[in-house]
Write a protein that holds these residues in place. Structure first.
Motif, short mmCIF file in Angstrom:
data_model
loop_
_atom_site.label_atom_id
_atom_site.label_comp_id
_atom_site.label_asym_id
_atom_site.label_seq_id
_atom_site.Cartn_x
_atom_site.Cartn_y
_atom_site.Cartn_z
N UNK A 53 0.85 -1.19 0.00
CA UNK A 53 0.00 0.00 0.00
C UNK A 53 0.89 1.24 0.00
N UNK A 54 0.89 1.95 -1.12
CA UNK A 54 1.81 3.09 -1.28
C UNK A 54 1.08 4.38 -1.63
N UNK A 55 -0.18 4.47 -1.31
CA UNK A 55 -0.92 5.70 -1.54
C UNK A 55 -1.62 5.76 -2.89
N UNK A 60 -0.18 -2.10 -4.88
CA UNK A 60 0.81 -2.47 -5.89
C UNK A 60 1.13 -3.95 -5.68
N UNK A 61 1.11 -4.73 -6.75
CA UNK A 61 1.38 -6.16 -6.62
C UNK A 61 2.74 -6.51 -7.22
N UNK A 62 3.56 -7.23 -6.43
CA UNK A 62 4.83 -7.75 -6.92
C UNK A 62 4.92 -9.22 -6.58
N UNK A 63 5.81 -9.91 -7.27
CA UNK A 63 6.00 -11.35 -7.04
C UNK A 63 6.60 -11.58 -5.67
N UNK A 64 6.05 -12.53 -4.94
CA UNK A 64 6.54 -12.86 -3.61
C UNK A 64 7.42 -14.10 -3.63
N UNK A 65 7.17 -14.99 -2.68
CA UNK A 65 7.96 -16.21 -2.49
C UNK A 65 7.27 -17.42 -3.10
#
Length: 198
Positions: A53-55, A60-65
């Motif tokens: 959560x960046x405003x 925003x979705x990024x690849x995790x583990x």
């Protein structure tokens, strides 16, 4: 405190914190947790996604583990478990299309066992038809689905009988504490001795 057997439903692009933190925290306090996914064998992994959560208007979705699965959901009997955890992320939008997932969720509600759901996880509960007459929350963008399933919406973490819901991973401290209370888990906060203290 009697240790509980807890089932956690996962799938590709489940939210990273929402699947890993409960899995680790519940094990840390002595519970046994099995993570399951449809059509997945013991030791296989699912990909996670990190929702930050960046405003912006949404996360925003990024690849995790890569998150290891303990069994295929089709191979476990929900009657063998005392409680259920339903994480969020993108996984719930397709997990709710599996009969095995919906039948598993219904078992926990029919047996009045503790259920914790967070973020997009209530999409699965709505599809399973278990929210009618309940009070719950979810990620705000899922509010229409929760209310459409006959549920009253609340902002923030809410406990309604055996159901504990939260809006997203920032709710973890309150959400997990509420779930531990529903589970009947007590934690001894007695400080451990520090090396060198007499």
């Amino acid at each position: 405190m009697a240790n509980k057997r807890i089932l956690e439903i996962a799938g590709d692009f489940v939210e990273d914190y929402e699947v890993m933190v409960p899995y680790q925290a519940l094990r840390m306090v002595g519970h046994e947790v099995d993570a399951v996914a449809p059509e997945t064998e013991d030791g296989e992994t699912v990909k996670t996604a990190v929702h930050d959560f960046r405003g912006d208007q949404t996360y925003l979705e990024t690849r995790g583990h890569d998150f290891a699965i303990d069994a295929a959901i089709e191979d476990v009997d929900p009657a063998d478990y005392d409680a259920l955890v339903v994480p969020g992320g993108r996984a719930p939008e397709y997990l709710r299309t599996y009969d095995s997932v919906l039948e598993t969720v219904r078992h926990f509600f029919e047996a009045d066992k503790p259920v914790a759901a967070v973020c997009h996880g209530p999409q699965i509960l709505a599809a399973a038809g278990v929210l009618e007459g309940r009070t719950a929350t979810a990620y705000p963008a899922v509010r229409a689905e929760v209310e459409g399933a006959g549920c009253s919406w609340v902002d923030g973490v809410v406990t309604d009988g055996n159901l504990v819901t939260g809006q997203a991973w920032p709710d973890h401290p309150e959400w997990l504490a509420a779930f531990l209370e529903v589970l009947g888990t007590s934690i001894d906060h007695e400080a451990a001795p520090v090396a060198g203290d007499d």
